[in-house]
Design a protein around this motif. Structure first.
Motif, PDB file in Angstrom:
ATOM      1  N   ALA A 181     -11.586  24.023  10.917  1.00  0.00           N
ATOM      2  CA  ALA A 181     -11.546  23.964  12.381  1.00  0.00           C
ATOM      3  C   ALA A 181     -11.181  25.316  12.990  1.00  0.00           C
ATOM      4  O   ALA A 181     -10.458  26.105  12.383  1.00  0.00           O
ATOM      5  CB  ALA A 181     -10.532  22.914  12.830  1.00  0.00           C
TER       6      ALA A 181
ATOM      7  N   GLY B 282      -8.389  27.979   3.662  1.00  0.00           N
ATOM      8  CA  GLY B 282      -8.413  28.447   5.048  1.00  0.00           C
ATOM      9  C   GLY B 282      -9.689  29.204   5.333  1.00  0.00           C
ATOM     10  O   GLY B 282     -10.409  29.616   4.415  1.00  0.00           O
TER      11      GLY B 282
ATOM     12  N   LYS C 229      -1.243  33.648   5.001  1.00  0.00           N
ATOM     13  CA  LYS C 229      -1.269  32.194   5.210  1.00  0.00           C
ATOM     14  C   LYS C 229      -0.783  31.447   3.971  1.00  0.00           C
ATOM     15  O   LYS C 229      -0.382  30.297   4.068  1.00  0.00           O
ATOM     16  CB  LYS C 229      -2.689  31.748   5.558  1.00  0.00           C
TER      17      LYS C 229
ATOM     18  N   PRO D 294       1.084  25.936  17.137  1.00  0.00           N
ATOM     19  CA  PRO D 294       1.530  26.093  15.751  1.00  0.00           C
ATOM     20  C   PRO D 294       0.347  26.478  14.870  1.00  0.00           C
ATOM     21  O   PRO D 294      -0.800  26.130  15.178  1.00  0.00           O
ATOM     22  CB  PRO D 294       2.050  24.698  15.382  1.00  0.00           C
TER      23      PRO D 294
ATOM     24  N   ILE E 192      -1.446  25.485  11.945  1.00  0.00           N
ATOM     25  CA  ILE E 192      -1.507  24.246  11.148  1.00  0.00           C
ATOM     26  C   ILE E 192      -1.644  24.574   9.662  1.00  0.00           C
ATOM     27  O   ILE E 192      -0.987  23.973   8.812  1.00  0.00           O
ATOM     28  CB  ILE E 192      -2.683  23.358  11.611  1.00  0.00           C
ATOM     29  N   LEU E 193      -2.503  25.537   9.380  1.00  0.00           N
ATOM     30  CA  LEU E 193      -2.738  25.929   7.988  1.00  0.00           C
ATOM     31  C   LEU E 193      -1.436  26.399   7.328  1.00  0.00           C
ATOM     32  O   LEU E 193      -1.087  25.948   6.230  1.00  0.00           O
ATOM     33  CB  LEU E 193      -3.802  27.033   7.958  1.00  0.00           C
TER      34      LEU E 193
ATOM     35  N   VAL F 231      -8.974  26.440  15.413  1.00  0.00           N
ATOM     36  CA  VAL F 231      -7.805  25.966  16.158  1.00  0.00           C
ATOM     37  C   VAL F 231      -7.435  27.007  17.210  1.00  0.00           C
ATOM     38  O   VAL F 231      -7.304  28.199  16.890  1.00  0.00           O
ATOM     39  CB  VAL F 231      -6.610  25.756  15.202  1.00  0.00           C
ATOM     40  N   ALA F 232      -7.251  26.575  18.438  1.00  0.00           N
ATOM     41  CA  ALA F 232      -6.864  27.510  19.490  1.00  0.00           C
ATOM     42  C   ALA F 232      -5.490  28.094  19.187  1.00  0.00           C
ATOM     43  O   ALA F 232      -4.572  27.366  18.804  1.00  0.00           O
ATOM     44  CB  ALA F 232      -6.830  26.795  20.838  1.00  0.00           C
ATOM     45  N   ASP F 233      -5.359  29.378  19.342  1.00  0.00           N
ATOM     46  CA  ASP F 233      -4.071  30.015  19.110  1.00  0.00           C
ATOM     47  C   ASP F 233      -3.082  29.733  20.239  1.00  0.00           C
ATOM     48  O   ASP F 233      -1.877  29.785  20.034  1.00  0.00           O
ATOM     49  CB  ASP F 233      -4.246  31.529  18.962  1.00  0.00           C
TER      50      ASP F 233
ATOM     51  N   LYS G 273      -5.139  38.159   5.273  1.00  0.00           N
ATOM     52  CA  LYS G 273      -4.948  36.813   5.835  1.00  0.00           C
ATOM     53  C   LYS G 273      -4.640  35.798   4.744  1.00  0.00           C
ATOM     54  O   LYS G 273      -3.789  34.927   4.920  1.00  0.00           O
ATOM     55  CB  LYS G 273      -6.198  36.402   6.633  1.00  0.00           C
TER      56      LYS G 273
ATOM     57  N   MET H  81      -9.284  23.678   5.987  1.00  0.00           N
ATOM     58  CA  MET H  81      -9.075  23.906   7.426  1.00  0.00           C
ATOM     59  C   MET H  81     -10.249  24.715   7.991  1.00  0.00           C
ATOM     60  O   MET H  81     -10.139  25.917   8.215  1.00  0.00           O
ATOM     61  CB  MET H  81      -7.754  24.656   7.655  1.00  0.00           C
TER      62      MET H  81
HETATM   63  O1  C5P Z   1      -5.254  33.296  12.000  1.00  0.00           O
HETATM   64  P1  C5P Z   1      -6.618  32.754  12.135  1.00  0.00           P
HETATM   65  O2  C5P Z   1      -6.823  31.921  13.363  1.00  0.00           O
HETATM   66  O3  C5P Z   1      -7.719  33.755  11.960  1.00  0.00           O
HETATM   67  O4  C5P Z   1      -6.751  31.802  10.868  1.00  0.00           O
HETATM   68  C1  C5P Z   1      -7.848  30.956  10.688  1.00  0.00           C
HETATM   69  C2  C5P Z   1      -7.490  29.836   9.773  1.00  0.00           C
HETATM   70  O5  C5P Z   1      -6.231  29.272  10.167  1.00  0.00           O
HETATM   71  C3  C5P Z   1      -8.474  28.697   9.833  1.00  0.00           C
HETATM   72  O6  C5P Z   1      -8.481  28.042   8.582  1.00  0.00           O
HETATM   73  C4  C5P Z   1      -7.890  27.805  10.909  1.00  0.00           C
HETATM   74  O7  C5P Z   1      -8.316  26.473  10.751  1.00  0.00           O
HETATM   75  C5  C5P Z   1      -6.407  27.963  10.687  1.00  0.00           C
HETATM   76  N1  C5P Z   1      -5.571  27.884  11.893  1.00  0.00           N
HETATM   77  C6  C5P Z   1      -4.653  26.868  12.001  1.00  0.00           C
HETATM   78  N2  C5P Z   1      -3.848  26.788  13.116  1.00  0.00           N
HETATM   79  C7  C5P Z   1      -3.918  27.710  14.077  1.00  0.00           C
HETATM   80  C8  C5P Z   1      -4.836  28.788  13.972  1.00  0.00           C
HETATM   81  C9  C5P Z   1      -5.651  28.829  12.865  1.00  0.00           C
HETATM   82  O8  C5P Z   1      -4.580  26.018  11.102  1.00  0.00           O
HETATM   83  N3  C5P Z   1      -3.132  27.626  15.141  1.00  0.00           N
END
Ligand code: C5P
Length: 239
Positions: A94, A157, A180, A127, A129-130, A96-98, A176, A92
């Motif tokens: 990417a 991650g 995760k 959500p 995704i990780l 990803v927008a929180d 983290k 993962m």
């Molecule tokens: O919590 P944080 O955003 O720092 O975590 C980063 C990791 O979690 C990355 O691997 C990112 O791809 C993944 N991620 C995710 N879904 C989200 C936010 C982050 O899979 N909504």
């Protein structure tokens, strides 16, 4: 033909920053360039893996020829693509927008003449995704009898951490990794143009259940990708 532990394995790599639509022409985005993901997908293909590349960014043409490209835009689309797959290795990378706007306007939001007010955009959480991929894997593998030959998915991650002292970054990264539940965490130091969009960066590779940290860099992202895949290759159960 490549022979190592990743040859013939399915590897899914996500890359780029997600775009969260506000209306048909606008989105909330971030500064991720996707370059780390490009480097990992290319390195996995070099090692003979069967690579699916789920990306918000247009991959370089030479990479697009060697991997299966799934183009997505938002976190929700990326989640669907990731959770539909059961790869041997999930990376993962990417950003990803929180958060995303709570709804997408059907038409372009217009300013109204004679009215100085501005729209309020309410955000909702996306959500993780990780974390969902980890839960999905764990649910799949649990009911299986120990004798059956299941391959346990390796999940990687990333963490973009801002911090002054290395200790700080590693401390956050450890937390983290635990939170995760992934197997490997790649912690990058970010801030002030460091890492995002650059060809080089410094990464710390952490493994669940081990206090060892592999630090790579400052080095080209291709070197970081190689170090990561060396580590992943050790975790992939032999076929
Ligand atoms: O919590 P944080 O955003 O720092 O975590 C980063 C990791 O979690 C990355 O691997 C990112 O791809 C993944 N991620 C995710 N879904 C989200 C936010 C982050 O899979 N909504």
């Amino acid at each position: 033909t490549p022979s190592g532990a990743l040859a013939g394995r399915t590897v899914l790599v996500t890359a780029g920053g997600t775009r969260e639509a506000i209306d048909p022409v606008r989105y909330l985005g971030n500064r991720s360039s996707g370059k780390m993901g490009f480097a990992i997908a290319a390195a996995a293909a070099d090692r003979g893996a069967d690579v699916t590349f789920v990306t918000t960014m247009q991959p370089p043409a030479d990479l697009a020829q060697r991997v299966r490209v799934v183009s997505v835009e938002s976190a929700l689309q990326m989640r669907d693509a990731v959770l539909a797959a059961t790869p041997d290795v999930l990376v993962m990378a990417a950003a990803v927008a929180d958060f995303r706007p709570d709804h997408v306007a059907d038409a372009k939001i217009k300013k109204i003449h004679g009215d100085d007010s501005a729209p309020v955009i309410t955000l909702v959480r996306n959500p993780d995704i990780l974390a969902e991929a980890v839960r999905q894997r764990d649910a799949e593998l649990q009911p299986t009898a120990p004798s059956t030959n299941v391959s346990s998915r390796v999940i990687v991650g990333f963490a973009a951490e801002t911090g002054d002292a290395d200790g700080d970054v590693l401390h956050h990264a450890r937390a983290k990794l635990a939170r995760k539940g992934c197997d490997v965490l790649v912690a990058n130091e970010v801030g002030d143009g460091v890492t995002f969009g650059q060809d080089s960066s410094t990464a710390h590779l952490l493994r669940r259940g081990s206090d060892d940290v592999v630090t790579v860099g400052p080095a080209p992202k291709s070197h970081i990708a190689a170090a990561l895949l060396d580590l992943v290759a050790d975790l992939v159960p032999s076929q």
